[in-house]
Write a protein that holds these residues in place. Structure first.
Motif, PDB file in Angstrom:
ATOM      1  N   THR A  22      57.511  49.735  79.585  1.00 27.59           N
ATOM      2  CA  THR A  22      58.059  51.090  79.548  1.00 27.59           C
ATOM      3  C   THR A  22      58.135  51.619  78.122  1.00 27.59           C
ATOM      4  OG1 THR A  22      59.373  50.662  81.530  1.00 27.59           O
ATOM      5  CG2 THR A  22      60.040  52.524  80.157  1.00 27.59           C
ATOM      6  N   LEU A  23      58.632  50.782  77.210  1.00 32.15           N
ATOM      7  CA  LEU A  23      58.830  51.228  75.828  1.00 32.15           C
ATOM      8  C   LEU A  23      57.510  51.459  75.103  1.00 32.15           C
ATOM      9  CD1 LEU A  23      61.836  48.966  74.790  1.00 32.15           C
ATOM     10  CD2 LEU A  23      61.858  51.356  75.512  1.00 32.15           C
ATOM     11  N   ALA A  24      56.446  50.857  75.595  1.00 36.59           N
ATOM     12  CA  ALA A  24      55.131  51.066  74.976  1.00 36.59           C
ATOM     13  C   ALA A  24      54.700  52.527  75.061  1.00 36.59           C
ATOM     14  CB  ALA A  24      54.091  50.180  75.653  1.00 36.59           C
ATOM     15  N   GLY A  25      55.292  53.275  75.992  1.00 31.87           N
ATOM     16  CA  GLY A  25      54.943  54.680  76.150  1.00 31.87           C
ATOM     17  C   GLY A  25      55.699  55.612  75.222  1.00 31.87           C
ATOM     18  N   PHE A  26      56.588  55.071  74.379  1.00 27.53           N
ATOM     19  CA  PHE A  26      57.366  55.884  73.448  1.00 27.53           C
ATOM     20  C   PHE A  26      56.990  55.533  72.005  1.00 27.53           C
ATOM     21  CE2 PHE A  26      59.924  55.732  77.258  1.00 27.53           C
ATOM     22  CZ  PHE A  26      60.520  56.985  77.336  1.00 27.53           C
ATOM     23  N   HIS A  28      57.602  53.976  68.738  1.00 27.13           N
ATOM     24  CA  HIS A  28      58.591  52.930  68.467  1.00 27.13           C
ATOM     25  C   HIS A  28      58.105  51.975  67.388  1.00 27.13           C
ATOM     26  CE1 HIS A  28      55.884  50.733  71.202  1.00 27.13           C
ATOM     27  NE2 HIS A  28      56.324  49.638  70.585  1.00 27.13           N
ATOM     28  N   GLN A  29      59.097  51.223  66.868  1.00 29.13           N
ATOM     29  CA  GLN A  29      58.821  50.082  66.004  1.00 29.13           C
ATOM     30  C   GLN A  29      59.370  48.842  66.707  1.00 29.13           C
ATOM     31  OE1 GLN A  29      60.379  50.770  62.007  1.00 29.13           O
ATOM     32  NE2 GLN A  29      60.121  52.979  62.293  1.00 29.13           N
ATOM     33  N   HIS A  30      58.570  47.824  66.810  1.00 33.33           N
ATOM     34  CA  HIS A  30      58.961  46.616  67.550  1.00 33.33           C
ATOM     35  C   HIS A  30      59.265  45.470  66.600  1.00 33.33           C
ATOM     36  CE1 HIS A  30      57.883  42.814  69.795  1.00 33.33           C
ATOM     37  NE2 HIS A  30      58.833  43.330  70.561  1.00 33.33           N
ATOM     38  N   GLN A  31      60.297  44.716  66.932  1.00 34.56           N
ATOM     39  CA  GLN A  31      60.604  43.497  66.182  1.00 34.56           C
ATOM     40  C   GLN A  31      60.635  42.326  67.165  1.00 34.56           C
ATOM     41  OE1 GLN A  31      64.633  42.594  64.289  1.00 34.56           O
ATOM     42  NE2 GLN A  31      63.350  42.776  62.449  1.00 34.56           N
ATOM     43  N   ALA A  32      59.878  41.295  66.871  1.00 35.12           N
ATOM     44  CA  ALA A  32      59.816  40.120  67.752  1.00 35.12           C
ATOM     45  C   ALA A  32      61.185  39.461  67.869  1.00 35.12           C
ATOM     46  CB  ALA A  32      58.794  39.133  67.210  1.00 35.12           C
ATOM     47  N   ALA A  33      61.320  38.666  68.900  1.00 34.57           N
ATOM     48  CA  ALA A  33      62.604  38.032  69.185  1.00 34.57           C
ATOM     49  C   ALA A  33      63.045  37.124  68.038  1.00 34.57           C
ATOM     50  CB  ALA A  33      62.506  37.223  70.477  1.00 34.57           C
ATOM     51  N   GLN A 125      68.322  34.968  72.181  1.00 38.43           N
ATOM     52  CA  GLN A 125      67.149  35.545  71.548  1.00 38.43           C
ATOM     53  C   GLN A 125      67.236  37.060  71.694  1.00 38.43           C
ATOM     54  OE1 GLN A 125      64.333  33.937  70.064  1.00 38.43           O
ATOM     55  NE2 GLN A 125      65.550  32.051  70.149  1.00 38.43           N
ATOM     56  N   ARG A 126      67.067  37.779  70.582  1.00 40.60           N
ATOM     57  CA  ARG A 126      67.139  39.246  70.626  1.00 40.60           C
ATOM     58  C   ARG A 126      65.801  39.837  70.216  1.00 40.60           C
ATOM     59  NH1 ARG A 126      72.020  42.885  68.406  1.00 40.60           N
ATOM     60  NH2 ARG A 126      72.669  42.380  70.549  1.00 40.60           N
ATOM     61  N   GLU A 127      65.230  40.636  71.115  1.00 40.16           N
ATOM     62  CA  GLU A 127      64.010  41.387  70.830  1.00 40.16           C
ATOM     63  C   GLU A 127      64.387  42.858  70.756  1.00 40.16           C
ATOM     64  OE1 GLU A 127      59.445  41.757  72.659  1.00 40.16           O
ATOM     65  OE2 GLU A 127      61.049  40.754  73.782  1.00 40.16           O
ATOM     66  N   THR A 128      63.901  43.596  69.761  1.00 35.94           N
ATOM     67  CA  THR A 128      64.342  44.972  69.572  1.00 35.94           C
ATOM     68  C   THR A 128      63.175  45.940  69.421  1.00 35.94           C
ATOM     69  OG1 THR A 128      64.508  44.747  67.157  1.00 35.94           O
ATOM     70  CG2 THR A 128      66.491  44.245  68.444  1.00 35.94           C
ATOM     71  N   TRP A 129      63.460  47.173  69.799  1.00 31.43           N
ATOM     72  CA  TRP A 129      62.543  48.301  69.623  1.00 31.43           C
ATOM     73  C   TRP A 129      63.355  49.474  69.055  1.00 31.43           C
ATOM     74  CZ3 TRP A 129      62.874  45.090  73.735  1.00 31.43           C
ATOM     75  CH2 TRP A 129      61.703  44.472  74.206  1.00 31.43           C
ATOM     76  N   VAL A 140      66.762  49.696  71.065  1.00 36.32           N
ATOM     77  CA  VAL A 140      66.831  48.989  72.337  1.00 36.32           C
ATOM     78  C   VAL A 140      66.779  47.493  72.028  1.00 36.32           C
ATOM     79  CG1 VAL A 140      65.779  48.654  74.602  1.00 36.32           C
ATOM     80  CG2 VAL A 140      65.608  50.879  73.454  1.00 36.32           C
ATOM     81  N   ALA A 141      67.779  46.759  72.478  1.00 37.72           N
ATOM     82  CA  ALA A 141      67.829  45.315  72.237  1.00 37.72           C
ATOM     83  C   ALA A 141      67.857  44.590  73.571  1.00 37.72           C
ATOM     84  CB  ALA A 141      69.061  44.956  71.412  1.00 37.72           C
ATOM     85  N   PHE A 142      66.979  43.611  73.718  1.00 40.88           N
ATOM     86  CA  PHE A 142      66.995  42.752  74.903  1.00 40.88           C
ATOM     87  C   PHE A 142      67.479  41.375  74.477  1.00 40.88           C
ATOM     88  CE2 PHE A 142      65.157  39.638  77.812  1.00 40.88           C
ATOM     89  CZ  PHE A 142      65.576  40.144  79.029  1.00 40.88           C
ATOM     90  N   ASP A 143      68.600  40.943  75.055  1.00 43.43           N
ATOM     91  CA  ASP A 143      69.215  39.656  74.715  1.00 43.43           C
ATOM     92  C   ASP A 143      69.114  38.706  75.899  1.00 43.43           C
ATOM     93  OD1 ASP A 143      69.981  40.822  72.335  1.00 43.43           O
ATOM     94  OD2 ASP A 143      72.038  41.220  72.967  1.00 43.43           O
TER      95      ASP A 143
END
Length: 436
Positions: A22-26, A28-33, A125-129, A140-143
């Motif tokens: 979903t976030l790939a459509g906005f 964004h800047q991505h940071q690996a987990a 583990q936290r992955e962020t956009w 956006v953080a996925f934990d």
């Protein structure tokens, strides 16, 4: 100090892949987990909890940071509270480095420091956009990980939206797009709240009676409305959590919360036009219809688009005052009036309605026909009676609640006498018959 504005979601384990797509459509800047570890501190008598504070040390990539979160507001899954962050040379607690004004007056910091001990930890583990949404930036953080004490642990799957810059409304609109993919539900419980529960041995969460609304002193009618609906939403989300943890009786409390919301919209309906909330009320009605029968799969319903969208829509409606475009000057003046005065008027009308409804009932089946009306009016009393002594309110409510219980239990022989007793109860509020 910063004011943290976050929207928290509980996620299913497979939500990560859907989220990334979903976030790939906005933009964004991505940071690996990255691996984050957090140790939370507390005294043996939960002093910080009683101050509505949370204190932790976070470690990430060899860096350590002490964070104190102070009292704030939680509505739905939206968390807003002051946060103080202090860099540390090592993972050693030092509360003297925090601003002195954050502590209650007279706090002995040296004594408090001695009493503070690790209570629980979170490791995830936290992955962020960092996403561009309208004119705003939202992180956006996925934990995924666990919250744990020495003896107990609980899996952790969370998605957090934090407003980094711009407008809260942009973040709320963005959240509606995320939940459309499924796998998310609003989370009113923070990681710290779950940690405290584990530290207490993780006892089953009890069912709670619907509370008496406590509006702020000198609250306006508009503020009372927001507090009433927020209280019902909190009741809903708490019992949704109880239901998901295996107590099927909590479904009744979720229904009670939806009934309370129905009553809140009715109470304030003369001031807020129905068209200002028509879509939201339709969602609530649809949910009530589904919950009218026992639901076997609490998880499927709680993570359903209907349930999550309804909670988020209500949260959005309240925090952004979405009724305002529909309010004319006359009704705005009424909304700016005294909530207590409004409550007195409405309580008088409720009492008159109950008296008329139950004064001349002849057959037991008539009481059963009127049970739903009784339930809704008693919930309305809970939304209006918070300005008065709880003891006085309880005395007035007691015979009506006994009547309600006797109807539910088919104790037909007692119904007429209980109704007569309830009708005779003197008012606990200032008598009012019409608005001024």
């Amino acid at each position: 100090m910063t004011i943290e504005i976050e929207l928290k979601f509980i996620a299913t384990p497979d939500a990560a892949s859907k989220l990334a797509q979903t976030l790939a459509g906005f933009p964004h800047q991505h940071q690996a987990a990255r691996a984050l570890s957090n140790v939370y501190f507390e005294t043996d008598d939960n002093q910080l909890r009683r101050w509505d504070m949370g204190l932790r040390i976070r470690g990430v990539d060899g860096h350590h940071e002490m964070t104190l979160k102070t009292a704030g507001k939680t509505l739905g899954g939206l968390h807003q509270r002051a946060e103080y962050n202090i860099d540390l040379p090592e993972a050693k607690l030092d509360i003297a480095r925090l601003p002195a004004e954050v502590w209650p007056q007279g706090t002995d910091l040296a004594a408090l420091q001695q009493r503070l001990q690790p209570l629980f930890s979170t490791h995830f583990q936290r992955e962020t956009w960092l996403v561009q949404v309208g004119e705003s930036e939202v992180e956006v953080a996925f934990d995924r990980g666990a919250v744990a004490t020495e003896t107990l642990s609980e899996d952790l799957f969370e998605v957090e939206l934090e407003l980094k810059s711009g407008q809260r409304n942009d973040m709320m609109t963005f959240a509606r797009q995320l939940i459309a993919n499924g796998g998310l539900r609003l989370g009113s419980l923070s990681k710290a709240a779950r940690g405290y529960q584990l530290a207490q041995g993780n006892p089953p969460r009890p069912l709670r009676p619907f509370p008496l609304l406590k509006a702020a002193p000198k609250a306006t009618v508009e503020e009372g409305m927001v507090t009433a609906m927020s209280s019902a939403l909190s009741h809903w989300q708490y019992h949704e959590e109880v239901w998901l943890r295996g107590n099927p009786e909590a479904q009744h409390s979720v229904v009670e919360a939806l009934e309370a919301l129905r009553q809140a919209f009715s109470l304030f309906g003369a001031l807020v036009p129905r068209k200002a909330s028509s879509e939201l009320r339709q969602k609530l009605t649809t949910l009530e219809e589904i919950l009218a029968e026992p639901v076997k799969d609490a998880q499927a319903l709680s993570f359903s688009a209907l349930s999550v969208e309804t909670q988020l829509a209500l949260t959005h409606w309240l925090v952004e005052s979405q009724w305002q475009p529909w309010i004319d000057a006359k009704n705005q003046a009424k909304l700016d009036g005294s909530f207590k005065r409004f409550s007195d008027i409405m309580l008088s009308r409720i009492a008159a309605d109950l008296k008329e409804t139950f004064s001349d009932v002849q057959q037991a089946n008539e009481y059963h026909d009127k049970a739903t009306r009784l339930t809704r009016q008693l919930l309305a009393v809970h939304l209006l009676a918070g300005a008065y002594a709880p003891e006085a309110v309880a005395v007035w409510l007691s015979p009506w609640q006994q009547l309600q219980q006797s109807i539910a239990q088919n104790q037909d022989r007692w119904l007429k006498s209980l109704a007569a007793q309830a009708i005779r109860q003197p008012a606990f509020w200032l008598n009012s018959s019409a608005p001024r």
